[in-house]
Motif scaffolding. Sequence first.
Motif: not given
Length: 456
Positions: A289-300
């Motif tokens: 979950l933490e990894t997903g949250m950290k990657i989320l901004p760059m894909l946004a």
Amino acid sequence: MLLFTLAIGFVMAMIDVTAVNTALGSISADLQVPLSGLVWVVDGYTLTFAAFLLAGGALADRIGARQTYQGGLLVFVAGSLACALAPSGSTLVAARLLQGTGAALFMPSSLSLLTHAAPDDAARTRMVGTWSALVGCAATIGPLVGGLLVHEFGWRSVFWINLPLGLAGIVLAQMLAPAPAAHRRPLSMLSHVLGVLTLAALSFLLIEGPVRGWISPSVAVAAISALLFAAVLVWRERAAAHPILPRALLDSSSFAAANFTGFLINFAVFGQIFLLSLFFQQAHGSNALETGMKILPMLAASTIGNFLSGRVIARTGTRPSLLGGLAVSAVMGAVLTRSGPHTPYLLMMAGVLVMYLAIGLAIPAMTTTVMQVAGKVHANIAAAALNANRQIGALVGVAAMGSILHAVGDWGWRLTLGFGAIGLAYAIACLLVHQHVRQHQRQSSTDPDATLQAGH
């Protein structure tokens, strides 16, 4: 609704790719999969996706785009079910191969159906931009969805979610999608088989080379096989009466440059997702979950770039958007080589956000360039060729990052080499576009000869 229907397949595919990256740690722990096995979990899907894309485009011409799109969704759903039930790492990889085959069928068909639904170039540009944005949204929420699913229900839930989405796509396509007439173009099975064998040998070489040793017999055989199959494929395509790619496309330098640009963009994008996913999980100790949250901004940021691209292209044309996005991304790749395991997350992510915003502007321009050069007559095979090259780029990018992780144990050097390779890929793509892709004139795509001439 039509745009959503035609994007549903790629939406599933993008969620699957990014969500699986966040689940790699859980898959490794549950099924006892080593690093090379994790690379196969990611690249096994990409291998068949890339290898069968051109066959998918030819099949769409032969039996119809809508039927091929629906059949691809059905195969993808079956592969997802097999992934969800996989008892071992090898079974999971085999199921991922089936998923990739399904994706190869529905991907070119979706772009072809989109092309037939748009009445002119201006409408097509807007629709491609919106379609890309929908796909980008899927890529954006993929890490978050994957992280939440893995955290709450385990890694298998990442694949279960594809079942309702895929079945809904099949039904909606029957209700809403156009059904353009088939062209009955000859299907060169031997050439497609040679392409599959080339990519399979290349995948084994890139993934197993760091593990078994680059001079081991099996790796040497893979290298020789890849060169041999590729040489025979090129010879056959030059001599064939009905090559996989029509000669009108092969003779267009814009088409070739835009396709190789797609290869380099996906090399960088998917290589970076794989690199940072393992970086956050291994170097920072982040859970799924933490990894997903950290990657989320760059894909946004990439999704925002996709949404803005339509307006930018309307003002400047495709070439400036493509050149600008690639140039900024190349510069940021060079800047990010200074990153290390102790670099503050916000500082690293600031550079990554600029890179992904820029490349988000470039990708729709690249896609539009290819489809404009091809025209409606060659829409199926052009879409297939573009996405085949992009998936091969993703395959090689993930394998290259796996090689770096095997070769270097220190995360400081891993990030330096990884971002260096990413920046170099964008720089080469920028040079290609500058030299070979001219500003495309707005012409009616019903005149494929004029469109192809403009593409030169």
